[in-house]
Design a protein around this motif. Structure first.
Motif, short mmCIF file in Angstrom:
data_model
loop_
_atom_site.label_atom_id
_atom_site.label_comp_id
_atom_site.label_asym_id
_atom_site.label_seq_id
_atom_site.Cartn_x
_atom_site.Cartn_y
_atom_site.Cartn_z
N GLN A 293 0.79 -1.23 0.00
CA GLN A 293 0.00 0.00 0.00
C GLN A 293 0.83 1.29 0.00
OE1 GLN A 293 -2.61 -0.19 3.35
NE2 GLN A 293 -0.99 -0.62 4.81
N GLU A 294 2.10 1.21 0.37
CA GLU A 294 2.94 2.41 0.34
C GLU A 294 3.77 2.50 -0.94
OE1 GLU A 294 5.25 2.64 3.87
OE2 GLU A 294 3.51 2.53 5.21
N LEU A 295 3.53 1.56 -1.86
CA LEU A 295 4.26 1.54 -3.12
C LEU A 295 3.42 2.26 -4.19
CD1 LEU A 295 6.91 0.25 -4.26
CD2 LEU A 295 5.48 -1.66 -5.05
N PRO A 296 3.88 3.41 -4.72
CA PRO A 296 3.08 4.17 -5.68
C PRO A 296 2.62 3.35 -6.88
CG PRO A 296 4.95 5.47 -4.96
CD PRO A 296 5.15 4.09 -4.39
N ALA A 297 3.44 2.41 -7.32
CA ALA A 297 3.12 1.61 -8.51
C ALA A 297 1.90 0.72 -8.31
CB ALA A 297 4.32 0.76 -8.91
N THR A 298 1.54 0.47 -7.05
CA THR A 298 0.40 -0.43 -6.78
C THR A 298 -0.79 0.31 -6.15
OG1 THR A 298 1.22 -1.02 -4.57
CG2 THR A 298 1.96 -2.39 -6.42
N ALA A 299 -0.77 1.64 -6.14
CA ALA A 299 -1.83 2.40 -5.47
C ALA A 299 -3.21 2.07 -6.01
CB ALA A 299 -1.55 3.90 -5.59
N ILE A 300 -3.35 2.00 -7.35
CA ILE A 300 -4.65 1.72 -7.95
C ILE A 300 -5.07 0.29 -7.66
CG2 ILE A 300 -5.90 1.51 -10.15
CD1 ILE A 300 -4.24 3.86 -11.17
N GLN A 301 -4.12 -0.66 -7.76
CA GLN A 301 -4.44 -2.06 -7.47
C GLN A 301 -4.86 -2.23 -6.01
OE1 GLN A 301 -1.83 -1.11 -9.30
NE2 GLN A 301 -2.30 -2.09 -11.26
N CYS A 302 -4.19 -1.51 -5.09
CA CYS A 302 -4.54 -1.59 -3.67
C CYS A 302 -5.94 -1.03 -3.43
CB CYS A 302 -3.52 -0.83 -2.83
SG CYS A 302 -1.93 -1.68 -2.63
N GLU A 303 -6.28 0.05 -4.11
CA GLU A 303 -7.62 0.63 -3.96
C GLU A 303 -8.67 -0.34 -4.47
OE1 GLU A 303 -10.56 2.66 -2.72
OE2 GLU A 303 -8.54 3.44 -2.37
#
Length: 337
Positions: A293-303
């Protein structure tokens, strides 16, 4: 028959600009799930070398200043709202594409691409009706929904698409589509009339199939997370460790170590065991959210993953499980190298 009204691009954008970030995320998850359902039931790519691996939707595509994390891109470099993930059956190669480039990058026949686009247009019409209802002042029918929940109207029916949509839209006060509202109101009337709600054998089979579809789409999300972690230069050994930790976390505090590896196995289980496997899979998805969740590259996937958990009434957790700490450490180490 309900008249279908299609919004123009500008009308749609105007209404979307009025929504909160949370409402946009819920609406995107609704759209994503509808696209997934179409791919799983229509088998669009069955005659091609490509296997559908999932779709990621950027909820904040039109909001440059409020955007969270990184944008989504086609392999050609074009920014995307809907990013489709395809995997070659022969080589295992992954493609990340917009629908308009299926033919150019994956040699998928134009006829198939047009069929997929027609399906997405139909989903957009469905979404337009929700946006129109919102513009007209309609909101989520919380009183009716709460009565149905309080009287166990969804007991043994938690896998219904209607229930998941209600959970999503209730959180952010979005109106239901008219057909969904009519289904919810029908349950409400049944409860008020004092009729017990029993599942038929056919309904049980439908629920089991729905659970299998949910398990598969969650597994696809986890596959995308692992792909991104691989791009973050995690070594094969470290990635294997992360995967093992995710399974251990998913099975934490459970008496059984039974963990299925293919959605088709769900179809051979009892409804109770099928539900249990889905909860285990949701916990595995939660593991990846906590790690990434703190990795910008996965922000959309985490959401997206958080929206899936909301739909299934699973709380967002923050665990101190050792495996999560270790996975975060491995990820940070690979980024720093």
């Amino acid at each position: 028959m309900t008249k279908i009204i299609a919004l123009t691009y500008q009308q749609r954008i105007t209404i979307l600009q009025q929504l909160t970030s949370a409402q946009l995320a819920a609406l995107s998850e609704f759209t994503r799930y509808a696209i997934l359902s179409r791919f799983h039931t229509r088998h669009y790519l069955s005659e091609t070398d490509w296997e559908f691996q999932g779709v990621t939707i950027d909820p904040w595509y039109q909001r440059t200043h409020d955007h969270i994390g990184e944008n989504l891109y086609c392999d050609c470099g074009r920014r995307l709202k809907n990013q489709f993930v395809l995997r070659s059956r022969t080589t295992g190669r992954h493609l990340f594409l917009g629908i308009s480039h299926f033919q150019q990058h994956a040699s998928i026949p134009a006829k198939v691409t047009h069929e997929i686009q027609a399906g997405i247009n139909e989903i957009n019409l469905y979404m337009d009706s929700i946006l129109l209802a919102y513009r007209n002042g309609q909101r989520f029918p919380r009183k009716i929904f709460q009565v149905v929940v309080d009287h166990q109207g969804f007991k043994n029916r938690e896998g219904l698409i209607l229930y998941k949509r209600c959970n999503l839209f209730n959180q952010v006060d979005l109106p239901l589509h008219q057909r969904d509202y009519e289904q919810l109101y029908s349950l409400y009337i049944t409860i008020n009339d004092g009729h017990a709600s029993h599942l038929t054998k056919r309904e049980i089979n439908q629920l089991r199939q729905g659970i299998a579809d949910d398990w598969r789409q969650i597994d696809q999300q986890i596959t995308i997370f692992n792909y991104i972690l691989r791009q973050c230069l995690l070594s094969p050994q470290d990635l294997h460790r992360v995967k093992s930790n995710s399974v251990n976390y998913a099975l934490q505090r459970r008496k059984t170590r039974f963990f299925i590896h293919n959605y088709k196995q769900i179809l051979g289980l009892t409804l109770t065991k099928a539900r249990r496997q889905l909860r285990i899979k949701l916990r595995q998805l939660s593991f990846y959210v906590q790690v990434c969740q703190e990795l910008p590259a996965t922000a959309i996937q985490c959401e997206q993953a958080k929206q899936v958990m909301i739909a299934h009434e699973m709380k967002d957790v923050d665990s101190h499980f050792y495996g999560i700490k270790e996975a975060k450490s491995l990820l940070m180490r690979s980024i720093d190298v």
